[in-house]
Design an enzyme around this catalytic site. Structure first.
Site, PDB file in Angstrom:
ATOM      1  N   CYS A  18       8.453  10.511   6.819  1.00  0.00           N
ATOM      2  CA  CYS A  18       7.596  12.197   6.055  1.00  0.00           C
ATOM      3  C   CYS A  18       8.559  12.680   6.327  1.00  0.00           C
ATOM      4  O   CYS A  18       9.361  14.504   5.413  1.00  0.00           O
ATOM      5  CB  CYS A  18       6.473  11.511   7.209  1.00  0.00           C
ATOM      6  SG  CYS A  18       6.101  10.293   6.360  1.00  0.00           S
TER       7      CYS A  18
HETATM    8  N1  LIG Z   1       6.541   5.152   6.761  1.00  0.00           N
HETATM    9  C1  LIG Z   1       5.538   5.689   6.520  1.00  0.00           C
HETATM   10  O1  LIG Z   1       4.963   5.809   7.820  1.00  0.00           O
HETATM   11  C2  LIG Z   1       5.429   6.056   5.648  1.00  0.00           C
HETATM   12  C3  LIG Z   1       3.624   7.581   5.863  1.00  0.00           C
HETATM   13  C4  LIG Z   1       2.860   7.705   4.540  1.00  0.00           C
HETATM   14  C5  LIG Z   1       3.520   7.889   3.616  1.00  0.00           C
HETATM   15  N2  LIG Z   1       4.382   7.229   3.699  1.00  0.00           N
HETATM   16  C6  LIG Z   1       5.220   7.502   1.954  1.00  0.00           C
HETATM   17  O2  LIG Z   1       5.525   6.060   1.244  1.00  0.00           O
HETATM   18  C7  LIG Z   1       6.221   5.467   0.930  1.00  0.00           C
HETATM   19  C8  LIG Z   1       6.635   4.737   1.064  1.00  0.00           C
HETATM   20  O3  LIG Z   1       7.839   4.811   2.271  1.00  0.00           O
HETATM   21  P1  LIG Z   1       7.807   3.644   2.812  1.00  0.00           P
HETATM   22  O4  LIG Z   1       8.214   4.375   4.309  1.00  0.00           O
HETATM   23  O5  LIG Z   1       6.964   1.883   3.378  1.00  0.00           O
HETATM   24  O6  LIG Z   1       9.517   2.787   2.351  1.00  0.00           O
HETATM   25  P2  LIG Z   1      10.166   1.948   2.422  1.00  0.00           P
HETATM   26  O7  LIG Z   1      12.152   2.419   2.657  1.00  0.00           O
HETATM   27  O8  LIG Z   1      10.414   1.435   4.343  1.00  0.00           O
HETATM   28  O9  LIG Z   1      10.092   1.139   1.681  1.00  0.00           O
HETATM   29  C9  LIG Z   1       9.656   0.872   0.157  1.00  0.00           C
HETATM   30  C10 LIG Z   1       9.996  -0.263  -0.371  1.00  0.00           C
HETATM   31  O10 LIG Z   1      10.097  -0.280  -1.268  1.00  0.00           O
HETATM   32  C11 LIG Z   1      11.429  -1.302  -1.688  1.00  0.00           C
HETATM   33  N3  LIG Z   1      11.327  -1.230  -3.613  1.00  0.00           N
HETATM   34  C12 LIG Z   1      12.457   0.918  -4.101  1.00  0.00           C
HETATM   35  N4  LIG Z   1      11.866   0.319  -4.892  1.00  0.00           N
HETATM   36  C13 LIG Z   1      10.871  -0.366  -5.757  1.00  0.00           C
HETATM   37  C14 LIG Z   1      10.800  -0.474  -6.939  1.00  0.00           C
HETATM   38  N5  LIG Z   1      11.033   0.165  -7.883  1.00  0.00           N
HETATM   39  N6  LIG Z   1       9.522  -1.770  -7.092  1.00  0.00           N
HETATM   40  C15 LIG Z   1       9.478  -2.297  -6.064  1.00  0.00           C
HETATM   41  N7  LIG Z   1       9.758  -2.059  -4.441  1.00  0.00           N
HETATM   42  C16 LIG Z   1      11.111  -1.075  -4.497  1.00  0.00           C
HETATM   43  C17 LIG Z   1      11.727  -1.109  -1.297  1.00  0.00           C
HETATM   44  O11 LIG Z   1      12.987  -3.037  -1.262  1.00  0.00           O
HETATM   45  C18 LIG Z   1      10.952  -1.048   0.037  1.00  0.00           C
HETATM   46  O12 LIG Z   1      11.046  -2.560   0.486  1.00  0.00           O
HETATM   47  C19 LIG Z   1       7.151   6.422   0.202  1.00  0.00           C
HETATM   48  O13 LIG Z   1       6.915   7.525   0.125  1.00  0.00           O
HETATM   49  C20 LIG Z   1       6.854   7.526   2.107  1.00  0.00           C
HETATM   50  O14 LIG Z   1       7.108   8.987   1.819  1.00  0.00           O
HETATM   51  C21 LIG Z   1       5.298   6.124   4.231  1.00  0.00           C
END
Ligand SMILES: NC(=O)c1ccc[n+]([C@@H]2O[C@H](COP(=O)([O-])OP(=O)(O)OC[C@H]3O[C@@H](n4cnc5c(N)ncnc54)[C@H](O)[C@@H]3O)[C@@H](O)[C@H]2O)c1
Length: 422
Positions: free
Chosen positions: A260
């Site tokens: 983030c």
């Molecule tokens: N991690 C956090 O604490 C958090 C908090 C708030 C917001 N977010 C937001 O959530 C979103 C995801 O972050 P995250 O931390 O979960 O990421 P992450 O990397 O942990 O997980 C993302 C997943 O999406 C998969 N992926 C990528 N492209 C794909 C597609 N086209 N189809 C299907 N799966 C696909 C990847 O293989 C991965 O498993 C981001 O925009 C992030 O900013 C994350």
């Protein structure tokens, strides 16, 4: 109950998929990473907030099924896109959102709802996701299908504020879309917060992260000056925190990390510059200060070792914590990795303990992964506490270490001389 699809089974997507399943939706946890899907199907959770027991429950009762097979998306009622939104050469990279949207569009039916959850700049749902869904499906958003945005507030490791307890901001592109979006989340979270448009919801998330980024930078910059001014910044922050209104507590640290703070504010500054041609100076400044913190940590360590007639070159240094924050295994963009890189460049013999970060996570060639033991602490010329995991033995560290630079104010401070605060 409806058929839900959660696209992306990472830190944010997996907890949501499990929560949707527990709310009774027949849920497909879709991910392009087939190995991740295989492990999830075997009941192996890669997220500490989703226990193996919880995962196995929803697998066993058939409400949750991980998949990387697009055919499993057929006939979905609600789909949530929660895939990464990284930077590519300093600009937002929406390629994951694009491929997820195109894929869902191929299975979109009249009456279904699509919700974007990835953190992104205002306008992404309306101006980027909507045309993709319409073009590929031939359907019209707002008329044939529903579309909305909801921000993700997951805080890995937070035992008090989980997905259910944390109010969740959401919006639809029309009244009916908003109603469908709220109906879905109302079964999962205690407090849905409906706002007037996806743009407002998208911006609210970037405000939250930019606010945090800027305030951490403020206290970090103060920490660098306070040391020179011979003032204990931590005590000063404590004193300021006694004000019951108009102040919010932030504490210094070795920098910011995770998906983030180092990334999301840049989505906002990029869009401001692109749209109005001006720099968003708060974000630039916060990036600059927080990005400098690992160097400051190394500089403080050098000064302390110099006073002990030692050099970093050839010294054995034990880093405690590689994750970007306490009690999580997430080391993405972690400032600890930058500290490690700088110390290796200076010739340190580097050992690092972090029981949360997987052994397979790349931490830099030359870093020896170890467990936190009395022997490791005793044999180190210096210890740097970078992440204050609850399961570190802080008494052991304080009593056995020759010197500790405590970047989190976590160690007992009664061992005169051997513990210094950042
Ligand atoms: N991690 C956090 O604490 C958090 C908090 C708030 C917001 N977010 C937001 O959530 C979103 C995801 O972050 P995250 O931390 O979960 O990421 P992450 O990397 O942990 O997980 C993302 C997943 O999406 C998969 N992926 C990528 N492209 C794909 C597609 N086209 N189809 C299907 N799966 C696909 C990847 O293989 C991965 O498993 C981001 O925009 C992030 O900013 C994350």
């Amino acid at each position: 109950m409806s058929r839900a699809v959660i696209v992306g089974q990472g830190y944010a997507g997996l907890p949501l998929a499990v929560a949707a399943a527990r709310a009774g939706h027949t849920t497909i946890g879709f991910d392009v990473d087939a190995e991740r899907v295989r492990r999830l199907a075997a009941g192996d959770s890669h997220i500490e907030d989703v226990t193996a027991d919880t995962l196995r429950d929803v697998l066993a009762n058939g409400t949750y099924r991980p998949s990387s097979d697009e055919a499993d998306l057929a006939d979905f009622d609600v789909a949530v896109i929660i895939v990464p939104t990284p930077l590519s050469e300093g600009s937002p990279d929406l390629s994951h959102i694009e491929s997820a949207a195109r894929m869902l569009a191929r299975h979109l039916r009249p009456g279904a709802t699509v919700i974007l959850e990835s953190t992104t700049y205002p306008g992404t749902t309306d101006d980027f996701v909507r045309p993709l869904l319409e073009e590929v499906s031939g359907l019209t958003a707002g008329a044939d299908f529903h579309l909305g945005y909801s921000s993700e507030r997951i805080d890995p490791g937070n035992k008090t504020w989980g997905l259910k307890e944390t109010p969740k901001v959401m919006a639809g592109i029309s009244d009916k879309s908003a109603e469908m979006v709220r109906d879905f989340y109302a079964q999962i979270v205690d407090t849905p917060v409906l706002v007037s448009s996806p743009r407002v919801a998208e911006l609210s998330k970037l405000i939250e992260n930019t606010f945090r980024h800027v305030n951490i930078a403020l206290v970090n910059e103060l920490a660098m000056y306070a040391d020179s001014l011979d003032v204990d910044i931590w005590e000063a922050v404590d004193a300021a925190s006694s004000k019951p209104f108009g102040f919010m507590r932030f504490t210094p640290g070795p920098g910011v990390g995770g998906h983030c703070l180092p990334i999301d504010p840049v989505y906002l500054s990029w869009q401001v510059e692109r749209t109005v041609g001006r720099l968003f100076r708060f974000v630039e400044l916060a990036n600059h200060i927080n990005g400098h913190m690992p160097q400051y940590v190394v500089q403080r360590l050098m000064t302390a070792m110099n006073a002990r007639r030692r050099t970093i070159n050839g010294s054995r240094i034990l880093l405690l914590g590689l994750a970007y924050k306490a009690n999580t295994g997430d080391a993405r963009e972690s400032p600890a990795l930058r500290v490690a890189e700088l110390l290796l460049e200076l010739g340190a013999e580097l050992h690092a303990a972090d029981p949360h970060v997987s052994e397979s996570h790349p931490v830099g060639d030359g870093v020896v992964r170890v467990e936190l033991t009395a022997e490791e602490v005793e044999r180190a010329d210096a210890v740097v506490l970078l992440t204050d995991h609850d399961d570190f033995d802080y008494d052991l560290i304080a009593w056995k270490a020759a010197y500790v630079l405590d970047c989190r104010r976590r160690l007992p401070r009664d061992r005169a001389g051997n513990v210094e605060l950042l």
